[in-house]
Scaffold this motif. Structure first.
Motif, PDB file in Angstrom:
ATOM      1  N   SER A 118     -11.563   5.236 -50.587  1.00 21.43           N
ATOM      2  CA  SER A 118     -10.764   4.195 -51.233  1.00 21.43           C
ATOM      3  C   SER A 118     -11.070   4.115 -52.729  1.00 21.43           C
ATOM      4  O   SER A 118     -10.179   3.897 -53.549  1.00 21.43           O
ATOM      5  CB  SER A 118     -11.017   2.836 -50.567  1.00 21.43           C
ATOM      6  OG  SER A 118     -12.363   2.427 -50.743  1.00 21.43           O
ATOM      7  N   VAL A 119     -12.369   4.304 -53.083  1.00 20.14           N
ATOM      8  CA  VAL A 119     -12.736   4.305 -54.501  1.00 20.14           C
ATOM      9  C   VAL A 119     -12.073   5.489 -55.211  1.00 20.14           C
ATOM     10  O   VAL A 119     -11.497   5.337 -56.299  1.00 20.14           O
ATOM     11  CB  VAL A 119     -14.264   4.366 -54.655  1.00 20.14           C
ATOM     12  CG1 VAL A 119     -14.648   4.566 -56.122  1.00 20.14           C
ATOM     13  CG2 VAL A 119     -14.895   3.087 -54.117  1.00 20.14           C
ATOM     14  N   ALA A 120     -12.151   6.646 -54.598  1.00 20.46           N
ATOM     15  CA  ALA A 120     -11.547   7.832 -55.202  1.00 20.46           C
ATOM     16  C   ALA A 120     -10.034   7.670 -55.326  1.00 20.46           C
ATOM     17  O   ALA A 120      -9.439   8.081 -56.334  1.00 20.46           O
ATOM     18  CB  ALA A 120     -11.881   9.073 -54.368  1.00 20.46           C
ATOM     19  N   SER A 175      -7.920  14.653 -55.398  1.00 25.45           N
ATOM     20  CA  SER A 175      -8.632  13.415 -55.722  1.00 25.45           C
ATOM     21  C   SER A 175      -9.804  13.692 -56.649  1.00 25.45           C
ATOM     22  O   SER A 175     -10.366  14.794 -56.636  1.00 25.45           O
ATOM     23  CB  SER A 175      -9.147  12.756 -54.441  1.00 25.45           C
ATOM     24  OG  SER A 175      -8.078  12.399 -53.591  1.00 25.45           O
ATOM     25  N   PRO A 176     -10.206  12.698 -57.438  1.00 23.16           N
ATOM     26  CA  PRO A 176     -11.400  12.876 -58.273  1.00 23.16           C
ATOM     27  C   PRO A 176     -12.647  12.993 -57.407  1.00 23.16           C
ATOM     28  O   PRO A 176     -12.721  12.436 -56.307  1.00 23.16           O
ATOM     29  CB  PRO A 176     -11.417  11.613 -59.133  1.00 23.16           C
ATOM     30  CG  PRO A 176     -10.626  10.605 -58.374  1.00 23.16           C
ATOM     31  CD  PRO A 176      -9.595  11.361 -57.621  1.00 23.16           C
ATOM     32  N   PRO A 210     -24.032   9.242 -62.726  1.00 19.43           N
ATOM     33  CA  PRO A 210     -23.359   8.088 -62.115  1.00 19.43           C
ATOM     34  C   PRO A 210     -22.199   7.604 -62.975  1.00 19.43           C
ATOM     35  O   PRO A 210     -22.313   7.512 -64.203  1.00 19.43           O
ATOM     36  CB  PRO A 210     -24.468   7.034 -62.033  1.00 19.43           C
ATOM     37  CG  PRO A 210     -25.740   7.826 -62.022  1.00 19.43           C
ATOM     38  CD  PRO A 210     -25.483   9.012 -62.896  1.00 19.43           C
ATOM     39  N   GLY A 211     -21.095   7.321 -62.317  1.00 17.71           N
ATOM     40  CA  GLY A 211     -19.922   6.826 -63.014  1.00 17.71           C
ATOM     41  C   GLY A 211     -19.043   7.897 -63.616  1.00 17.71           C
ATOM     42  O   GLY A 211     -17.995   7.583 -64.193  1.00 17.71           O
ATOM     43  N   GLN A 212     -19.444   9.175 -63.505  1.00 16.94           N
ATOM     44  CA  GLN A 212     -18.616  10.249 -64.031  1.00 16.94           C
ATOM     45  C   GLN A 212     -17.930  11.000 -62.883  1.00 16.94           C
ATOM     46  O   GLN A 212     -18.514  11.194 -61.819  1.00 16.94           O
ATOM     47  CB  GLN A 212     -19.444  11.230 -64.873  1.00 16.94           C
ATOM     48  CG  GLN A 212     -19.952  10.621 -66.165  1.00 16.94           C
ATOM     49  CD  GLN A 212     -20.499  11.667 -67.117  1.00 16.94           C
ATOM     50  OE1 GLN A 212     -20.193  12.859 -67.008  1.00 16.94           O
ATOM     51  NE2 GLN A 212     -21.313  11.233 -68.072  1.00 16.94           N
ATOM     52  N   TRP A 213     -16.714  11.428 -63.171  1.00 13.73           N
ATOM     53  CA  TRP A 213     -15.874  12.051 -62.146  1.00 13.73           C
ATOM     54  C   TRP A 213     -15.171  13.271 -62.730  1.00 13.73           C
ATOM     55  O   TRP A 213     -14.806  13.281 -63.908  1.00 13.73           O
ATOM     56  CB  TRP A 213     -14.811  11.070 -61.649  1.00 13.73           C
ATOM     57  CG  TRP A 213     -15.376   9.820 -61.039  1.00 13.73           C
ATOM     58  CD1 TRP A 213     -15.936   8.767 -61.701  1.00 13.73           C
ATOM     59  CD2 TRP A 213     -15.449   9.524 -59.657  1.00 13.73           C
ATOM     60  NE1 TRP A 213     -16.347   7.809 -60.805  1.00 13.73           N
ATOM     61  CE2 TRP A 213     -16.057   8.242 -59.538  1.00 13.73           C
ATOM     62  CE3 TRP A 213     -15.044  10.178 -58.490  1.00 13.73           C
ATOM     63  CZ2 TRP A 213     -16.281   7.633 -58.314  1.00 13.73           C
ATOM     64  CZ3 TRP A 213     -15.259   9.571 -57.269  1.00 13.73           C
ATOM     65  CH2 TRP A 213     -15.875   8.311 -57.185  1.00 13.73           C
ATOM     66  N   ARG A 214     -14.986  14.266 -61.866  1.00 10.52           N
ATOM     67  CA  ARG A 214     -14.203  15.435 -62.239  1.00 10.52           C
ATOM     68  C   ARG A 214     -12.816  15.326 -61.621  1.00 10.52           C
ATOM     69  O   ARG A 214     -12.670  14.879 -60.471  1.00 10.52           O
ATOM     70  CB  ARG A 214     -14.866  16.727 -61.747  1.00 10.52           C
ATOM     71  CG  ARG A 214     -16.151  17.076 -62.473  1.00 10.52           C
ATOM     72  CD  ARG A 214     -16.807  18.305 -61.862  1.00 10.52           C
ATOM     73  NE  ARG A 214     -15.970  19.486 -62.009  1.00 10.52           N
ATOM     74  CZ  ARG A 214     -16.004  20.297 -63.085  1.00 10.52           C
ATOM     75  NH1 ARG A 214     -16.826  20.033 -64.083  1.00 10.52           N
ATOM     76  NH2 ARG A 214     -15.226  21.354 -63.143  1.00 10.52           N
ATOM     77  N   GLN A 215     -11.802  15.759 -62.384  1.00  7.80           N
ATOM     78  CA  GLN A 215     -10.439  15.696 -61.880  1.00  7.80           C
ATOM     79  C   GLN A 215      -9.636  16.899 -62.378  1.00  7.80           C
ATOM     80  O   GLN A 215      -9.347  17.005 -63.577  1.00  7.80           O
ATOM     81  CB  GLN A 215      -9.751  14.405 -62.351  1.00  7.80           C
ATOM     82  CG  GLN A 215      -8.284  14.303 -61.964  1.00  7.80           C
ATOM     83  CD  GLN A 215      -8.078  14.246 -60.463  1.00  7.80           C
ATOM     84  OE1 GLN A 215      -8.454  13.250 -59.823  1.00  7.80           O
ATOM     85  NE2 GLN A 215      -7.521  15.291 -59.868  1.00  7.80           N
ATOM     86  N   PRO A 216      -9.282  17.833 -61.493  1.00  9.25           N
ATOM     87  CA  PRO A 216      -8.344  18.882 -61.910  1.00  9.25           C
ATOM     88  C   PRO A 216      -6.981  18.266 -62.237  1.00  9.25           C
ATOM     89  O   PRO A 216      -6.514  17.347 -61.552  1.00  9.25           O
ATOM     90  CB  PRO A 216      -8.245  19.800 -60.678  1.00  9.25           C
ATOM     91  CG  PRO A 216      -9.457  19.464 -59.853  1.00  9.25           C
ATOM     92  CD  PRO A 216      -9.736  18.017 -60.101  1.00  9.25           C
ATOM     93  N   VAL A 217      -6.366  18.774 -63.278  1.00 10.92           N
ATOM     94  CA  VAL A 217      -5.068  18.260 -63.731  1.00 10.92           C
ATOM     95  C   VAL A 217      -4.128  19.434 -63.964  1.00 10.92           C
ATOM     96  O   VAL A 217      -4.490  20.397 -64.650  1.00 10.92           O
ATOM     97  CB  VAL A 217      -5.215  17.439 -65.035  1.00 10.92           C
ATOM     98  CG1 VAL A 217      -3.844  17.019 -65.572  1.00 10.92           C
ATOM     99  CG2 VAL A 217      -6.095  16.218 -64.804  1.00 10.92           C
ATOM    100  N   VAL A 218      -2.946  19.350 -63.394  1.00  9.12           N
ATOM    101  CA  VAL A 218      -1.904  20.341 -63.666  1.00  9.12           C
ATOM    102  C   VAL A 218      -1.015  19.807 -64.781  1.00  9.12           C
ATOM    103  O   VAL A 218      -0.447  18.720 -64.664  1.00  9.12           O
ATOM    104  CB  VAL A 218      -1.060  20.637 -62.419  1.00  9.12           C
ATOM    105  CG1 VAL A 218       0.078  21.607 -62.763  1.00  9.12           C
ATOM    106  CG2 VAL A 218      -1.921  21.238 -61.318  1.00  9.12           C
ATOM    107  N   VAL A 219      -0.943  20.565 -65.863  1.00  9.55           N
ATOM    108  CA  VAL A 219      -0.075  20.215 -66.986  1.00  9.55           C
ATOM    109  C   VAL A 219       1.128  21.152 -66.963  1.00  9.55           C
ATOM    110  O   VAL A 219       0.981  22.363 -66.801  1.00  9.55           O
ATOM    111  CB  VAL A 219      -0.812  20.350 -68.326  1.00  9.55           C
ATOM    112  CG1 VAL A 219       0.154  20.158 -69.498  1.00  9.55           C
ATOM    113  CG2 VAL A 219      -1.955  19.347 -68.408  1.00  9.55           C
TER     114      VAL A 219
END
Length: 424
Positions: A58-60, A120-121, A128-137
């Protein structure tokens, strides 16, 4: 060194210049992929209900929605020319890089910019508090209704405030094209009726002449469009030494002066090596590479066996009707023919380490073979043959029978005989 020696097509990235590889490379997919970073491993701590990566689903999910909203705001700012808004989604440490990207994309007249989270991230281990997120541009240049070109990038974000903040954007790992110029370089650009050209600020004086040459080349390349409308704009990048080594993955053969990279959406992006242009100027090289962009699909060409046809057509367009006797690489063809060439068109493709003369001779044989086919059947039938072989992946035997109504074995021998007589 002859012009043919320094040409290289990377269609969608083939090292016969199709998309980020040498001109004779095997077919490459146009899909994008992401190489996971070393800090992308799962964070296993802290939650009583976690996904496989250790994050509370749910957080993600909620964070992913917030990231998507930030990316939408950034896209609107980019398209609206709002630099402050573009930077507002980012941490201060990331703003210098983002500011350069903003300026480069505006110089290229970006008209579409769609940045969408891929999956999802995931939490960054040990941060802590950092997230990776692949992004399609997906992006368009100059023309607002183009089929966008996709590129996949890795981003890192920090949560915890009113909205997540962008910490970093990694260089793309999109296969097969690799890193785009606007990701890593300052750019200045110019736009014509058929082309957009760009280079670094250090080389900006070349832009007017480069644009004029590209516009002239585009009128030639448009005659060799296969399988659809002409490109909305031919995209040309002029690389200094550092950019040549970095853009689209670098690593070109030493004899390469230019290549065309398939970047998806039916687009190719062309790169010229500022340090390797012929003394006569970029015109012939541009006609060659723009013809690749006009005639090839994103997938490039099917095999090394058909390299002669792909490069021969581009060389034919590059010559732009000049008499065969004026073709620069005739001496290289003579040396190749006299030096033990086995007389097979399907064995012409040079390696990346081939000597300059061998490369020039190979391009020249392809040019002469295509020239002979045009003399015999006309340009349109040769383009139909090209489409059957390169686009539809038919065998040369099947394509020759269907398009020309003749046996390929006999035609092949006729082409080789013309090569030998024209270079005698």
């Amino acid at each position: 060194m002859t012009l043919a020696v320094i040409l290289a097509l990377l269609a969608g990235g083939v090292p016969a210049v199709l998309t980020g590889l040498p001109r004779w490379a095997a077919d490459q997919p146009s899909a994008v992929w992401l190489a996971p970073g070393p800090d992308a491993s799962a964070d296993r701590g802290g939650s009583t209900r976690t996904g496989a990566d250790g994050a509370d689903p749910s957080v993600a999910r909620h964070l992913g929605e917030a990231l998507a909203a930030q990316l939408d705001r950034q896209a609107a700012a980019l398209l609206g020319g709002d630099r402050a808004g573009f930077l507002a989604v980012a941490d201060r440490a990331a703003r210098a890089d983002l500011g350069r990207r903003f300026a480069a994309l505006r110089a290229l007249r970006v008209t579409v910019w769609q940045a969408v989270p891929e999956g999802s991230p995931t939490p960054v281990t040990g941060r802590p508090g950092q997230w990776r997120q692949p992004v399609v541009v997906r992006y368009c240049l100059v023309v607002p209704d183009c089929a966008p070109s996709p590129v996949l990038v890795a981003t890192r974000w920090r949560s915890g405030g009113p909205a997540p903040l962008l910490l970093a954007i990694e260089e793309s790992r999109s296969a097969p094209a690799g890193v785009r110029p606007w990701e890593v370089s300052e750019l200045v650009g110019a736009v014509g009726a058929r082309t957009v050209v760009a280079t670094t600020p250090a080389l900006r004086r070349a832009l007017p002449d480069l644009l004029a040459a590209a516009e002239e080349a585009a009128t030639v390349a448009d005659r060799y469009v296969i399988g659809g409308p002409p490109p909305d704009r031919y995209r040309v990048f002029y690389a200094g030494p550092a950019e040549w080594r970095r853009w689209y993955g670098g690593g070109r053969p030493s004899w390469t002066a230019g290549y065309a990279v398939g970047v998806g959406g039916g687009h190719h992006e062309i790169v010229l090596n500022a340090d390797a242009l012929p003394a006569t100027g970029p015109g012939e090289l541009l006609r060659h590479e723009l013809t690749h962009a006009a005639s090839l699909t994103d997938r490039g060409h099917p095999s090394r066996q058909n390299w002669w046809l792909v490069e021969g057509l581009a060389e034919y367009a590059g010559a732009d009707g000049a008499p065969v006797r004026r073709y620069e690489a005739l001496d290289d063809v003579r040396r190749l023919v006299a030096g033990g060439w086995n007389g097979r068109l399907d064995a012409l493709a040079p390696t990346g380490t081939a000597p300059a003369g061998r490369v020039g001779g190979s391009y020249g044989v392809g040019y002469l073979a295509v020239h002979h086919l045009v003399d015999r059947y006309g340009e349109q039938q040769v383009l139909d043959f090209f489409r059957a072989v390169v686009h539809d992946r038919q065998s040369v035997d099947e394509a020759a029978d269907r398009v020309f109504g003749d046996d390929w074995s006999s035609l092949h021998d006729d082409c080789v005989g013309y090569v030998r007589s024209a270079s005698a």
